[in-house]
Design an enzyme around this catalytic site. Structure first.
Site, PDB file in Angstrom:
ATOM      1  N   CYS A 114     -36.042 -22.587 -10.050  1.00 11.82           N
ATOM      2  CA  CYS A 114     -35.364 -21.685  -9.034  1.00 11.82           C
ATOM      3  C   CYS A 114     -34.075 -21.431  -9.676  1.00 11.82           C
ATOM      4  CB  CYS A 114     -34.912 -22.755  -7.953  1.00 11.82           C
ATOM      5  SG  CYS A 114     -34.023 -24.050  -8.505  1.00 11.82           S
ATOM      6  N   HIS A 138     -31.531 -27.372  -5.365  1.00 11.49           N
ATOM      7  CA  HIS A 138     -32.121 -26.122  -5.021  1.00 11.49           C
ATOM      8  C   HIS A 138     -31.194 -24.884  -5.190  1.00 11.49           C
ATOM      9  CE1 HIS A 138     -35.316 -23.023  -4.302  1.00 11.49           C
ATOM     10  NE2 HIS A 138     -34.554 -22.876  -3.305  1.00 11.49           N
ATOM     11  N   ASP A 185     -34.424 -15.864  -1.429  1.00 12.50           N
ATOM     12  CA  ASP A 185     -34.681 -16.978  -2.421  1.00 12.50           C
ATOM     13  C   ASP A 185     -36.306 -16.701  -2.913  1.00 12.50           C
ATOM     14  OD1 ASP A 185     -35.272 -19.352  -3.588  1.00 12.50           O
ATOM     15  OD2 ASP A 185     -35.326 -20.643  -1.922  1.00 12.50           O
TER      16      ASP A 185
END
Length: 283
Positions: A76, A115, A132
């Protein structure tokens, strides 16, 4: 000065070539959606650096070398750093956020914030968007969604919504949920993916998160390969030795890899990833 705070070396043209983006470069909703989807369908999710015992560099020059010019993916922090740099170059105002992954968690508070995702302000739009491209799961966002509750969003074949959760903090707690299909048409249920508030996080915060996720022995990313790739018609996943293919019609096939040569072929041919030197995929 940390490496993520240095003057970036970032090749926007090479990034756009890598994700196959041929459209215009401007800050509006059409461009945000287009670039987001192109990235999500082009760059794989992978954790091979942590499996080797090292946290990947988040410096723009290193991300460019690894994920744009090299045959690699990332997790991420890497994916959303690349997307943020591109969006900022287009003229969007982008704020990095941090979330607690709630998949399999008893409560959001039982997990640390590990995250990373992005809050994007779109000129002419009344609400900011959640973007995202780095959530390694079959139900991850393929398109950004506006930061609003009470509405379901369908994009590229996936359904998401945002809800607010009760908690004791001074800021509202949001949860991104995905609709998981059930046994028949119209069936299924909503499942939480991650929970977050809207305060901004700095590069120094993500350096700490990245070091923990990439090196701590209790991190799920240091113990086994975990790869994801989404295309227009299927989703691929490698979790340890288990290789799963999910088709757009919902058909799922699983296969356990038993030979190192087979595992390397799957990673190279199916995920488009060059296996780092010195890494044995099956332990």
């Amino acid at each position: 000065m940390s490496e993520t705070e240095q003057t970036p070396t970032y090749d926007l043209d090479a990034y756009l070539d890598r994700i196959g983006w041929k459209g215009e470069r401007r800050a509006d909703l059409e461009i945000l959606r287009g670039v987001h989807l192109a990235h999500a369908l082009s760059l794989p999710f992978e954790n091979l650096d942590p499996v080797l015992g090292r946290a990947p560099s988040l410096a723009p020059a290193d991300l460019t070398a690894k994920m744009i010019h090299g045959r690699r993916g990332g997790y991420c922090y890497e994916h959303n750093t690349l997307l943020r740099l591109a969006l900022e170059a287009f003229g969007f105002r982008v704020t990095p956020l941090a979330a607690r992954v709630v998949v399999g968690a008893a409560t959001p508070e039982s997990r640390p914030r590990t995250h990373a995702m992005l809050r994007v302000e779109v000129p002419g739009e009344p609400l900011p968007y959640l973007a995202d491209v780095g959530f390694g799961a079959p139900g991850a966002l393929l398109l950004p969604v506006p930061l609003v509750t009470g509405t379901e969003f369908e994009g590229a074949g996936r359904r998401h919504r945002l809800v607010r959760l009760p908690h004791d903090g001074p800021l509202e707690l949001w949860e991104l949920q995905v609709h998981e299909a059930g046994g028949g048409a119209g069936e299924g249920d909503w499942a939480g993916q991650y929970a977050f508030t809207l305060e901004p996080f700095a590069a120094s915060d993500f350096e700490v998160f990245n070091w923990f996720v990439g090196t701590h022995p209790r991190s799920p990313f240091t113990s086994r390969p975990y790869l994801q790739r989404t295309t227009a018609d299927r989703h691929l996943a490698l979790d340890g030795a288990r290789f799963t293919e999910t088709r757009a019609d919902g058909t799922v096939t699983e296969h356990t890899l038993t030979e190192e040569a087979e595992a390397r072929r799957v990673v190279t041919e199916e995920f488009g990833i060059e296996v780092p030197e010195g890494l044995r995929l099956l332990g």
